[in-house]
Design an enzyme around this catalytic site. Sequence first.
Site, PDB file in Angstrom:
ATOM      1  N   ASP A 151      -5.587 -35.298  30.823  1.00 51.23           N
ATOM      2  CA  ASP A 151      -5.903 -35.317  32.249  1.00 51.23           C
ATOM      3  C   ASP A 151      -6.900 -36.413  32.618  1.00 51.23           C
ATOM      4  O   ASP A 151      -7.659 -36.284  33.573  1.00 51.23           O
ATOM      5  CB  ASP A 151      -6.465 -33.955  32.673  1.00 51.23           C
ATOM      6  CG  ASP A 151      -7.724 -33.566  31.889  1.00 51.23           C
ATOM      7  OD1 ASP A 151      -7.847 -33.978  30.724  1.00 51.23           O
ATOM      8  OD2 ASP A 151      -8.569 -32.841  32.441  1.00 51.23           O
ATOM      9  N   SER A 186      -8.711 -39.347  34.251  1.00 52.79           N
ATOM     10  CA  SER A 186      -8.640 -39.969  35.566  1.00 52.79           C
ATOM     11  C   SER A 186      -8.265 -41.440  35.413  1.00 52.79           C
ATOM     12  O   SER A 186      -8.263 -41.993  34.301  1.00 52.79           O
ATOM     13  CB  SER A 186      -9.986 -39.845  36.279  1.00 52.79           C
ATOM     14  OG  SER A 186     -10.983 -40.566  35.561  1.00 52.79           O
ATOM     15  N   LYS A 232      -5.582 -30.709  36.028  1.00 54.44           N
ATOM     16  CA  LYS A 232      -6.994 -30.876  36.405  1.00 54.44           C
ATOM     17  C   LYS A 232      -7.070 -30.861  37.925  1.00 54.44           C
ATOM     18  O   LYS A 232      -6.332 -31.602  38.599  1.00 54.44           O
ATOM     19  CB  LYS A 232      -7.502 -32.201  35.863  1.00 54.44           C
ATOM     20  CG  LYS A 232      -8.847 -32.679  36.409  1.00 54.44           C
ATOM     21  CD  LYS A 232      -9.101 -34.116  35.950  1.00 54.44           C
ATOM     22  CE  LYS A 232     -10.239 -34.780  36.697  1.00 54.44           C
ATOM     23  NZ  LYS A 232     -11.541 -34.259  36.277  1.00 54.44           N
ATOM     24  N   LYS A 280      -7.769 -26.693  35.405  1.00 56.01           N
ATOM     25  CA  LYS A 280      -9.066 -26.957  34.780  1.00 56.01           C
ATOM     26  C   LYS A 280     -10.037 -27.546  35.786  1.00 56.01           C
ATOM     27  O   LYS A 280      -9.660 -28.374  36.610  1.00 56.01           O
ATOM     28  CB  LYS A 280      -8.911 -27.933  33.616  1.00 56.01           C
ATOM     29  CG  LYS A 280     -10.160 -28.049  32.744  1.00 56.01           C
ATOM     30  CD  LYS A 280     -10.227 -29.359  31.987  1.00 56.01           C
ATOM     31  CE  LYS A 280     -10.715 -30.490  32.851  1.00 56.01           C
ATOM     32  NZ  LYS A 280     -11.037 -31.724  32.071  1.00 56.01           N
ATOM     33  N   GLU A 331     -14.808 -24.788  32.663  1.00 47.98           N
ATOM     34  CA  GLU A 331     -15.417 -25.753  31.751  1.00 47.98           C
ATOM     35  C   GLU A 331     -16.843 -26.122  32.181  1.00 47.98           C
ATOM     36  O   GLU A 331     -17.039 -27.079  32.926  1.00 47.98           O
ATOM     37  CB  GLU A 331     -14.568 -27.031  31.660  1.00 47.98           C
ATOM     38  CG  GLU A 331     -15.152 -28.062  30.700  1.00 47.98           C
ATOM     39  CD  GLU A 331     -14.322 -29.331  30.593  1.00 47.98           C
ATOM     40  OE1 GLU A 331     -14.712 -30.223  29.815  1.00 47.98           O
ATOM     41  OE2 GLU A 331     -13.294 -29.437  31.276  1.00 47.98           O
ATOM     42  N   LYS A 371     -13.793 -23.214  28.453  1.00 43.79           N
ATOM     43  CA  LYS A 371     -13.812 -24.493  27.745  1.00 43.79           C
ATOM     44  C   LYS A 371     -15.260 -24.995  27.674  1.00 43.79           C
ATOM     45  O   LYS A 371     -15.700 -25.769  28.521  1.00 43.79           O
ATOM     46  CB  LYS A 371     -12.911 -25.521  28.432  1.00 43.79           C
ATOM     47  CG  LYS A 371     -12.873 -26.871  27.708  1.00 43.79           C
ATOM     48  CD  LYS A 371     -11.838 -27.816  28.295  1.00 43.79           C
ATOM     49  CE  LYS A 371     -11.857 -29.156  27.567  1.00 43.79           C
ATOM     50  NZ  LYS A 371     -10.789 -30.074  28.020  1.00 43.79           N
ATOM     51  N   SER A 409     -14.092 -31.717  22.980  1.00 40.79           N
ATOM     52  CA  SER A 409     -14.598 -32.507  21.850  1.00 40.79           C
ATOM     53  C   SER A 409     -15.820 -33.325  22.225  1.00 40.79           C
ATOM     54  O   SER A 409     -16.643 -33.651  21.366  1.00 40.79           O
ATOM     55  CB  SER A 409     -13.499 -33.411  21.290  1.00 40.79           C
ATOM     56  OG  SER A 409     -12.915 -34.196  22.306  1.00 40.79           O
ATOM     57  N   SER A 418      -9.360 -27.743  23.069  1.00 41.81           N
ATOM     58  CA  SER A 418      -8.792 -28.406  24.236  1.00 41.81           C
ATOM     59  C   SER A 418      -9.311 -29.832  24.189  1.00 41.81           C
ATOM     60  O   SER A 418     -10.220 -30.212  24.919  1.00 41.81           O
ATOM     61  CB  SER A 418      -9.207 -27.715  25.542  1.00 41.81           C
ATOM     62  OG  SER A 418      -8.664 -28.401  26.655  1.00 41.81           O
TER      63      SER A 418
END
Length: 341
Positions: free
Chosen positions: A24, A26, A97, A136, A178, A220, A262, A290
Amino acid sequence: MNLDQLSAVANAIVAEPKGILAADESGPTIKKRFDAIKLECSEENRRRYREILFTTEGVEAYLGGVILYDETLRQSSADGTPFAELLARRGIIPGVKVDGGAKPLALHAGEKITEGLDGLRERLLEYRQLGARFAKWRGVIEIDEHGIPSAYGIRANAHALARYAALCQEAGIVPIVEPEVLMDGSHSLERCEAVTSQVLEIVFAELDAQRVVFEGMLLKPNMVIAGMKCTQQVDLYQVAAATVRCLVRYVPAAVPGIVFLSGGQSAQDATAHLNAMNQLGPHPWQVSFSYGRALQAPVLTAWKGLEQNVAEAQKTFFRRCHLNGLARAGKYDSAMEATPL
């Protein structure tokens, strides 16, 4: 809201040994990644790159979902199949997203707030028609050694995350919540744990206040880890222990799964940390991934924007998915990085 459907989708995304590909990025983010391989960031190149990921043979065994960007959700494969349909046919649930990005929090220097709530109800209805079954929203929590984040900064982001999650469930879409405590900076692991604890406590209080059903969402979070500039780095087992300790204290057991970001870690470090946390199980929720950069960086390096490299890029992508699938069960070993599949 159909709780049974929300719960079924959430559980399917994190069914063992599966996790999520975060695809996702941008426009500015994917441009940076393409710049690194000297590839023009055109719409067609972006479409082709995502097609390479989504058509990799065998990854459906390890991917329960893929987070798409608005542009990507509207794109199709070379044969005209919409990406959402292509993924769904393979048993991979499409998501999207929906936040508008983090902006400076007014009168709170050094802190951010995520925008995008205006018009979200209508956008969610459109995204569902386009095939998205989960969404998300990223809340960015800046951190330093002392005063940031402020209590208000945490509350503001928690409130926005909860409003987003409630709108998602109303629309029949599973929200991924998240709240990311950034890994940049020089803060210690102990400081990260303290801030992450505050954030999770307030986020779940806000979710509960806004009647978000925990069984129909996914979390997340960041891992509890020392800042990248911290002079006292710790081993992966200390990171795993601190992260699990924090989650057990503040994340309700009703949440089906925790899908870690991550956050700029290398592909190998992200996999090793996930593995170490699962070795500390069993846990009350699925502990999964994720990952964006940690799944994609090796793929971009292999691809380089060249069609003759597609097979090698897909082989690299499958390997990373496979290794993270093993980490879901605590069965990954770093020696596997050099072992042929």
